[in-house]
Scaffold this active site. Sequence first.
Site, mmCIF file in Angstrom:
data_model
loop_
_atom_site.group_PDB
_atom_site.id
_atom_site.type_symbol
_atom_site.label_atom_id
_atom_site.label_comp_id
_atom_site.label_asym_id
_atom_site.label_seq_id
_atom_site.Cartn_x
_atom_site.Cartn_y
_atom_site.Cartn_z
ATOM 1 N N ASP A 1 0.794 -1.232 0.000
ATOM 2 C CA ASP A 1 0.000 0.000 0.000
ATOM 3 C C ASP A 1 0.828 1.285 0.000
ATOM 4 O O ASP A 1 0.437 2.281 -0.584
ATOM 5 C CB ASP A 1 -0.937 0.019 1.230
ATOM 6 C CG ASP A 1 -0.200 -0.221 2.544
ATOM 7 O OD1 ASP A 1 1.032 -0.370 2.515
ATOM 8 O OD2 ASP A 1 -0.846 -0.270 3.604
ATOM 9 N N HIS A 2 2.014 1.242 0.608
ATOM 10 C CA HIS A 2 2.773 2.488 0.745
ATOM 11 C C HIS A 2 3.512 2.886 -0.532
ATOM 12 O O HIS A 2 3.806 4.052 -0.732
ATOM 13 C CB HIS A 2 3.795 2.367 1.883
ATOM 14 C CG HIS A 2 3.182 2.513 3.248
ATOM 15 N ND1 HIS A 2 2.238 1.658 3.736
ATOM 16 C CD2 HIS A 2 3.399 3.423 4.225
ATOM 17 C CE1 HIS A 2 1.892 2.031 4.954
ATOM 18 N NE2 HIS A 2 2.576 3.103 5.277
ATOM 19 N N ASP B 1 3.736 -0.958 11.577
ATOM 20 C CA ASP B 1 3.239 0.356 11.180
ATOM 21 C C ASP B 1 2.572 0.948 12.408
ATOM 22 O O ASP B 1 1.832 0.253 13.114
ATOM 23 C CB ASP B 1 2.220 0.215 10.037
ATOM 24 C CG ASP B 1 1.888 1.563 9.450
ATOM 25 O OD1 ASP B 1 2.393 1.886 8.364
ATOM 26 O OD2 ASP B 1 1.132 2.318 10.094
ATOM 27 N N ARG C 1 -1.401 12.504 10.053
ATOM 28 C CA ARG C 1 -0.133 13.192 10.318
ATOM 29 C C ARG C 1 0.007 14.408 9.422
ATOM 30 O O ARG C 1 -0.410 14.373 8.278
ATOM 31 C CB ARG C 1 1.046 12.261 10.026
ATOM 32 C CG ARG C 1 1.077 11.147 10.985
ATOM 33 C CD ARG C 1 2.443 10.549 11.175
ATOM 34 N NE ARG C 1 2.314 9.702 12.329
ATOM 35 C CZ ARG C 1 2.699 8.437 12.387
ATOM 36 N NH1 ARG C 1 3.310 7.894 11.358
ATOM 37 N NH2 ARG C 1 2.512 7.747 13.477
ATOM 38 N N SER D 1 6.309 7.462 13.063
ATOM 39 C CA SER D 1 6.202 6.157 12.437
ATOM 40 C C SER D 1 6.966 5.050 13.161
ATOM 41 O O SER D 1 7.808 5.293 14.015
ATOM 42 C CB SER D 1 6.696 6.305 11.006
ATOM 43 O OG SER D 1 7.597 5.299 10.668
ATOM 44 N N ARG E 1 8.907 3.056 11.469
ATOM 45 C CA ARG E 1 9.978 2.631 10.549
ATOM 46 C C ARG E 1 11.299 2.422 11.298
ATOM 47 O O ARG E 1 11.866 3.342 11.869
ATOM 48 C CB ARG E 1 10.118 3.612 9.386
ATOM 49 C CG ARG E 1 10.506 5.011 9.763
ATOM 50 C CD ARG E 1 10.357 5.976 8.588
ATOM 51 N NE ARG E 1 8.958 6.294 8.345
ATOM 52 C CZ ARG E 1 8.510 7.474 7.902
ATOM 53 N NH1 ARG E 1 9.346 8.446 7.620
ATOM 54 N NH2 ARG E 1 7.223 7.690 7.723
HETATM 55 C C1 MIC Z 1 3.299 6.579 8.471
HETATM 56 O O1 MIC Z 1 2.095 6.813 8.518
HETATM 57 O O2 MIC Z 1 4.160 7.381 8.868
HETATM 58 C C2 MIC Z 1 3.755 5.258 7.924
HETATM 59 C C3 MIC Z 1 4.388 5.507 6.633
HETATM 60 O O3 MIC Z 1 2.637 4.428 7.706
HETATM 61 C C4 MIC Z 1 4.713 4.624 8.924
HETATM 62 C C5 MIC Z 1 5.374 3.404 8.464
HETATM 63 C C6 MIC Z 1 6.511 3.628 7.539
HETATM 64 O O4 MIC Z 1 7.274 4.569 7.691
HETATM 65 O O5 MIC Z 1 6.684 2.805 6.656
HETATM 66 C C7 MIC Z 1 4.085 4.339 10.292
HETATM 67 O O6 MIC Z 1 3.153 5.002 10.662
HETATM 68 O O7 MIC Z 1 4.599 3.499 11.022
HETATM 69 FE FE1 SF4 Z 2 -0.639 4.749 5.016
HETATM 70 FE FE2 SF4 Z 2 0.504 5.513 7.319
HETATM 71 FE FE3 SF4 Z 2 -0.956 7.209 5.842
HETATM 72 FE FE4 SF4 Z 2 -2.148 5.257 7.071
HETATM 73 S S1 SF4 Z 2 -1.056 6.942 8.046
HETATM 74 S S2 SF4 Z 2 -2.545 5.900 4.975
HETATM 75 S S3 SF4 Z 2 -0.662 3.607 6.937
HETATM 76 S S4 SF4 Z 2 0.966 6.268 5.298
#
Ligand code: MIC
Ligand code: SF4
Length: 851
Positions: free
Chosen positions: A95-96, A160, A448, A643, A645
Amino acid sequence: MVFDLDMITALYKQMPSRIAKARKVVNKPLTLSEKILFAHLHEDQKVEVFGRGKSYVNFSPDRVAMQDATAQMALLQFMSAGIPKVRVPSTVHCDHLILAKDGAKKDLADSISASGEVFTFLESVSNKFGIGFWRPGAGIIHQVVLENYGFPGGMMIGTDSHTVNAGGLGMLAIGVGGADAVDVMAGMPWELKWPKLIGIKLTGTLNGWTSSKDVILKVAGILTVKGGTGAIVEYFGPGAQTLSCTGKGTICNMGAEIGATTSTFGYDEKMAQYLRGTGRKEVADLADKVKDHLTGDPEVYAEPEKYFDEVYEINLSELEPHVNGPFTPDRAIPLSKFADEVRKNGWPQQLEVGLIGSCTNSSYEDITRSASLAQQAVDKKLQAKAEFTITPGSETVRYTVERDGYLSIFEKMGGVVLANACGPCIGQWSRHTNDPNRANSIITSFNRNFAKRNDGNPNTHAFVASPEITTAFAIAGDLTYNPITDTLINNDGNSVKLDEPKGHEFPPKGFDVKDPGYLAPAKDGSKVQVNIAENSNRLQALSPFAPWDGNNLTNMRLLIKAKGKCTTDHISMAGPWLRFRGHLDNIANNTLTGAMNYYNEKTDSVKNQLTGEYGPVPATQRAYKAAGTNTIVVGDHNYGEGSSREHAAMQPRHLGIRAILVKSFARIHETNLKKQGMLALTFANESDYDKIQEDDSIDIADLTSFAPEKQLTLVLRHKDGSADTIKVNHTYNAGQIEWFKAGSALNLMAKQIVTAAKGLAKPSAKKAVKTAVKAPAKKKSAKKKVVAKKAVAKKLVKKKSAKKVVAKKAAAKKGAKKVAPKKAAKKAVKKVVTKKANAKKVVKKAAKKKK
Ligand code: MIC
Ligand code: SF4
């Protein structure tokens, strides 16, 4: 298809006796969070009264979910652990890595061709190791989990931070780094500090323009981005039962933005309806049978102040829609005050883009409520002034809303439907703009809004609101508009007003989907080949990090002293860098490039003390590494927020940074650092942050006696010849110190597996294996192809004879639903308690001491 029925049946069968046992030990009524925690203690974990925010406890989560951007690193690590098949049900979701540019069809095709190598890798690893695979286009991990895997009373982890979304179905769903996922997939116990508990009592009912999103926007304002750290937020009260299941999911989802370990709600009729509505009647029937165990005890909800560390109350009837931002999700502004704030702060008043959807807000309810506004825009001849995009959360939602005519309504309003993926939320947004640095405003229903997150532009003011408010603002194109009170001028020059949004919790004709995008793994994956091209710039096999050499760290140079907010987006940016998530050396070239250097207030510009020259952070660090010079990073509060990550921990480790010293850490990031063999330290005295100077050379003078609950001593040698000695805290327990010594948790696991295999004859080895590898739920013969030592290690583990569950109904607690709101809430939000202040203080003090 109903997944996991056997697993859920087995868990529910054991739940009553496990909870009864815990109740006996703790001797008090239990919150829902405690029930789920106790029901998931690892089999070797003794039941005792655990210290909230203090005790490290071992758990056995029911399942693991991983998304493409984090799964790559998680699976590269899992592959190097040498285990033939995952021991708990696990899934990967693509999805990302999907772009948002021209619309769903083209973007999906372009993304599959751009990231085909990674998708193929993930698919083949999944196939080999027994992991369910959700193809690109199937949807966003958390929505897919809610629709297919979430179940009341379960515990899952996911790579995640928004894994917490599944709290909407009454789970404890927790975001972790990939190394934690590896532990669980390998059948090892998963460690978590026993959380503190925050109770939020909801009364009243939502009405008009207010939606579930506003609950969490409000909560974020109260608790701030670090107020939930180390805590589970449990929602209860009569208001909770009026919220749709997906609305609850929205609230839990964005609980990641207050740093909470997770959030959850007790099982109720709305959850049962959702389970049935998404084809899981069997799960609802099972849950109904143990429903008293799937919610907190009535005594807890009657006198929450006795059982939670903090309690807040929100009256949904009085709650206003909120808009949070810019640049931080906890700047909560009630809609009625928003226009004034926009003017007062000089934020760009013109709204350029409204974006709805994402894992947070893309339910049928969200889409239909927003569509009701889009329909009004068409009917009332209003021309939408801002661009507008829609990101459905899953193919099931997309197919159903398209069938029911909602997508075409958005298109009539000028909206663009994007792929069922993260897209613009994670910076995969190819925004049409003539100046990538222009100050401008956007509003999203995501969660976010850190600087640069959506489009890479540091001057994009991103605000977060509900999908309804986002849609109304997109129609108006003006941030000083208030849809509740204001009118708009339509194409005929008349002034018209938008009516309140209306929608459906469930599709009247039920959900439908042609191809949900799921691929089941091979029954026997031993012959499946996983290939990583040698010259790939997307994927790189991992080499183990070096173990600690047993010496103190001396003469470390300061790489950067970060000023202010330093989220994982600042440490390892997403957007274009997402493509290197499977290639550690390549992605390391973005390390800390978003962090602001305290000394020159610039990003990506630090002094190389060996040359005196300023240069980019990654290049400077590589120069230190080449010279064999150790380095340290210093930071502010809530370092690593955001995140999950683990790249934000692995990259510094890969580049040779030895320690991160900050005022405080976000939970997931701190664990990630520990797992990767880094030193995660906090100032014992916050003001010592000011003692760190740009040209310092720094020693950790007593690392050789690194021990739990024992401070470490840092000597700061300044350029002028003077020195300061400061104390720093850490939260490593004995096991975690072993990770540090081994170079990483993964090194230790691999070592344990090998040792266990070698020491077959010695009974003492059994213990090591037992901790290293747990028996799979069902006995499976270790097939011939498996390398001998792995097979041996596996065989060593005998499943403990299943103890008979005594079907003693744990002190039947009826009437959990009967929580009577004793005092009528006068204010919309009221902090009810802090009577437990004394107890809280003790905990806080103890926790501080421990650090
Ligand atoms: C996000 O919303 O910041 C992400 C991208 O989903 C991250 C995961 C990632 O960095 O791959 C998260 O929330 O953990
Ligand atoms: Fe994807 Fe993270 Fe955004 Fe949710 S908050 S849509 S998991 S990047």
